[in-house]
Design a protein around this motif. Structure first.
Motif, mmCIF file in Angstrom:
data_model
loop_
_atom_site.group_PDB
_atom_site.id
_atom_site.type_symbol
_atom_site.label_atom_id
_atom_site.label_comp_id
_atom_site.label_asym_id
_atom_site.label_seq_id
_atom_site.Cartn_x
_atom_site.Cartn_y
_atom_site.Cartn_z
ATOM 1 N N SER A 44 35.153 34.879 39.298
ATOM 2 C CA SER A 44 34.830 34.616 40.700
ATOM 3 C C SER A 44 35.919 33.729 41.287
ATOM 4 O O SER A 44 36.485 32.877 40.605
ATOM 5 C CB SER A 44 33.443 34.000 40.852
ATOM 6 O OG SER A 44 33.309 32.916 39.997
ATOM 7 N N GLY A 45 36.227 33.993 42.540
ATOM 8 C CA GLY A 45 37.319 33.292 43.200
ATOM 9 C C GLY A 45 38.643 34.004 43.019
ATOM 10 O O GLY A 45 39.671 33.572 43.554
ATOM 11 N N ALA A 46 38.656 35.141 42.280
ATOM 12 C CA ALA A 46 39.914 35.853 42.040
ATOM 13 C C ALA A 46 40.416 36.552 43.298
ATOM 14 O O ALA A 46 41.603 36.865 43.405
ATOM 15 C CB ALA A 46 39.716 36.873 40.929
ATOM 16 N N GLY A 47 39.508 36.808 44.250
ATOM 17 C CA GLY A 47 39.930 37.453 45.497
ATOM 18 C C GLY A 47 39.349 38.842 45.675
ATOM 19 O O GLY A 47 39.788 39.598 46.547
ATOM 20 N N LYS A 48 38.335 39.190 44.915
ATOM 21 C CA LYS A 48 37.776 40.550 44.964
ATOM 22 C C LYS A 48 37.131 40.845 46.322
ATOM 23 O O LYS A 48 37.403 41.889 46.929
ATOM 24 C CB LYS A 48 36.740 40.728 43.833
ATOM 25 C CG LYS A 48 37.304 40.422 42.440
ATOM 26 C CD LYS A 48 36.292 40.605 41.341
ATOM 27 C CE LYS A 48 35.056 39.709 41.439
ATOM 28 N NZ LYS A 48 35.335 38.261 41.290
ATOM 29 N N SER A 49 36.295 39.947 46.787
ATOM 30 C CA SER A 49 35.658 40.177 48.093
ATOM 31 C C SER A 49 36.693 40.195 49.213
ATOM 32 O O SER A 49 36.546 40.915 50.208
ATOM 33 C CB SER A 49 34.621 39.094 48.377
ATOM 34 O OG SER A 49 33.593 39.133 47.411
ATOM 35 N N THR A 50 37.730 39.386 49.044
ATOM 36 C CA THR A 50 38.791 39.347 50.042
ATOM 37 C C THR A 50 39.474 40.710 50.175
ATOM 38 O O THR A 50 39.867 41.108 51.276
ATOM 39 C CB THR A 50 39.817 38.254 49.655
ATOM 40 O OG1 THR A 50 39.114 37.025 49.460
ATOM 41 C CG2 THR A 50 40.874 38.080 50.715
ATOM 42 N N VAL A 51 39.584 41.430 49.069
ATOM 43 C CA VAL A 51 40.162 42.775 49.102
ATOM 44 C C VAL A 51 39.409 43.635 50.111
ATOM 45 O O VAL A 51 40.004 44.310 50.950
ATOM 46 C CB VAL A 51 40.100 43.424 47.698
ATOM 47 C CG1 VAL A 51 40.411 44.918 47.776
ATOM 48 C CG2 VAL A 51 41.059 42.723 46.740
#
Ligand SMILES: Nc1ncnc2c1ncn2[C@@H]1O[C@H](COP(=O)(O)OP(=O)(O)O)[C@@H](O)[C@H]1O
Ligand SMILES: [Mg+2]
Length: 581
Positions: A380-387
């Motif tokens: 979590s926090g890796a940027g998946k939702s941001t993608v």
């Protein structure tokens, strides 16, 4: 306008406000002004008949009890309905204008940048609709009413006085403006304190909203005391700031009272002397006093108009700050409708940072061919939702390109882009309408058969067991439903639109394994026909994907099929060993 010493910028807003919102309602205000003119003419009539009647009385003329009462009744019969008509016409015009203004404000917010909606506390926007609109409405009403009625009535009174005793009138006209200067000064103080008071009102709304929305956490962690402290601080601050506004306003009336008293004293001194020396009759003196009596409340209204208008202007300035804010993420000039996409998605060296934060995406590259199912995994926090946010163009990449069907998302219209994407976001947000409507929102005008089919695919059989079945309201944000139920409704909403690209952001994280298996099956049936990008933590959910991308720190660390990645022996292999053993 009685704006007095308002700043130049505010005068510009006043002008814009008049032009944009009040002017289109001109027929109502014209009608109001017509009634105001009748009202003012009657006021002139009153002074006249009072003067006449007094002189008749002195001359023991019978007309004092025969004609005068009839004239007065006639005047009232005209003036009272005219006053009513004026108020109603102005109310209607102002209400129409405020509706339009609210629509414009809401439209600018909801059409505008996602980043802006995220940046402020929601309470501050809600408060603009509650508080600023009231101030704008009050100010507009006062302007509409006072400018016509009060000004015309004062003009009628002055006209009568000039006709009766021009010297006295000139003296009054010189003294009054000087007396009014302090009132203008007070208006400016009101405006300044009002601005801060409204900002704080928005902050307070946010604190209250948060306490109610987070009531489960409040109770569970016994944060009632903490929340009470926060709220209480807000209430006290609100009262303090509001007192400042009221104090400035409270000075206005006593001041006007004082000026009025001085004027009356002066009037008797001056005109009493004129009557004694035979320059005017007793009737004329009484008529002048009547005229002043009629004009005084109107002058007073014009005096306090300044502070009300200043408050309204401060509110309008805040509203315009929202309306004028530039929109950064919008259709570029020449953006074209991309039509229905085949469903290729690619990220090419994409970087992005949230405002004031360190980079969330750092040169991320990956792609999905039409019809493929790809998975994105990572801490979590890796940027998946941001993608997903960038794919939907809620935000704009600072470097690299996001493409759908080879079109850069900046080159196509946002409407056509988003028509091709459907998403189940991490929060599985539902609106407080029926579950049926929540699903139907994915496809405007969907038939009941389509809704039921989508619900079936999303394993929504629990709906039949809800208190009102399909008509059960989801509650604010969906709180009448469990996390897993919410996710399934959100999934049905995404499935009902036949968009070629389906984005699932931890969409089955709250589901039991049986429901998840059924959903996997339904999604499996879509494979090949729709591009699916699945973010999940459970590897069981993603192991069948055509390709898996492992994200760490905003970039792609590993890519391959499940078997390839396990064989590779990297991050994914570690996760797999841990989860699937
Ligand atoms: N609205 C936001 N404002 C500022 N930072 C954010 C916002 N949303 C996410 N972030 C930050 O961006 C990074 C990536 O977030 P996100 O894409 O949600 O991660 P993931 O979905 O992989 O858990 C995180 O460090 C997070 O703190
Ligand atoms: Mg996420």
């Amino acid at each position: 306008m009685a704006v007095g010493l308002a700043t130049e910028k505010q005068e510009k807003y006043a002008g814009r406000f008049l032009r944009d919102w009040l002017l289109p309602q001109w027929p109502w205000f014209a009608l109001g002004t017509l009634f105001a003119a009748v009202t003012a003419a009657c006021a002139f009539g009153y002074s006249y008949i009072i003067a006449m009647a007094t002189d008749w009385l002195e001359a023991s003329d019978q007309r004092v009890f025969m004609l005068a009462p009839l004239v007065i009744i006639g005047l009232v019969a005209v003036r009272a309905p005219a006053m009513y008509g004026q108020t109603q016409a102005n109310n209607r015009g102002v209400q129409n204008a405020v509706i339009k203004l609210q629509e414009a404000l809401f439209g600018r917010l909801i059409d505008g940048d996602f980043a802006r909606l995220q940046a402020k506390n929601s309470g501050e926007y809600v408060s603009q609709f509650a508080n600023d609109m009231v101030l704008v409405r009050e100010a507009s009403l006062r302007v509409a009413t006072n400018l016509a009625k009060s000004t015309l009535t004062v003009i009628a009174a002055i006209a009568y006085m000039l006709m009766t005793d021009w010297l006295l009138t000139l003296v009054l006209l010189v003294i009054y403006p000087v007396a009014f200067y302090p009132v203008v000064r007070l208006g400016n103080r009101v405006r300044k304190s009002s601005r801060r008071a409204q900002e704080q009102a928005g902050e307070l709304t946010s604190v209250l909203n948060e306490a109610f929305q987070g009531s489960r956490t409040v109770k569970a962690f016994q944060l009632e005391g903490y929340q009470k402290d926060r709220a209480s601080k807000g209430f006290i601050e609100r009262a303090r700031l509001y007192m400042k506004v009221l104090r400035a306003k409270a000075l206005v009336d006593p001041f006007l009272e004082f000026v009025g008293g001085l004027a009356l004293a002066g009037l008797f001194a001056f005109s009493g002397w004129r009557a004694m020396s035979g320059d005017i009759t007793v009737g004329e003196l009484v008529g002048i006093i009547a005229a002043i009596g009629i004009a005084s409340p109107e002058v007073r209204a014009l005096g306090t108009l300044n502070s009300v208008v200043n408050e309204g202007l401060a509110a309008a300035t805040r509203v315009y700050a929202v309306i004028d804010a530039p929109v950064h993420v919008a259709d570029n000039p020449g953006a074209k409708d991309m039509g229905r996409a085949v469903g290729d998605v690619s990220f090419d060296g994409v970087s992005f940072s949230y405002p004031g934060a360190s980079p969330a995406l750092n040169g991320l590259s990956f792609d999905a061919k039409a019809g493929q199912t790809i998975a994105i995994v990572g801490p979590s926090g890796a940027g998946k939702s941001t993608v997903f946010s960038l794919l939907l163009r809620l935000y704009e990449a600072s470097a690299g390109a996001v493409r759908v069907d080879g079109h850069d998302v900046r080159d196509v219209t946002m409407a056509s882009l988003r028509r091709n994407l459907s998403i189940v976001s991490q929060d599985a947000f539902l609106f407080d309408v029926s579950v049926r409507e929540n699903i139907a929102l994915g496809k405007p005008g969907a038939s009941m058969q389509e809704i039921e089919a989508a619900a079936r695919a999303a394993a929504c059989d629990f709906i039949e067991g809800l208190p009102s079945k399909w008509d059960t309201p989801a509650g604010e944000g969906g709180r009448n439903l469990s996390g897993g139920q919410r996710q399934r409704i959100a999934l049905a909403r995404a499935l009902i639109s036949d968009s070629p690209v389906l984005l699932l952001d931890e969409a089955t994280s709250a589901l039991d394994s049986e429901s998840e298996a059924r959903i996997q099956q339904a999604l499996g049936a879509l494979a090949g026909r729709r591009t699916m990008i699945i973010v999940a933590h459970r590897l069981a959910t993603v192991r069948k994907a055509d390709r898996i991308f492992v994200m760490t720190d905003g970039r792609c660390a590993e890519a391959g099929t499940h078997d390839e990645l396990v064989a590779h022996g990297g991050v994914y292999a570690g996760l797999a060993a841990h989860q699937l053993s």
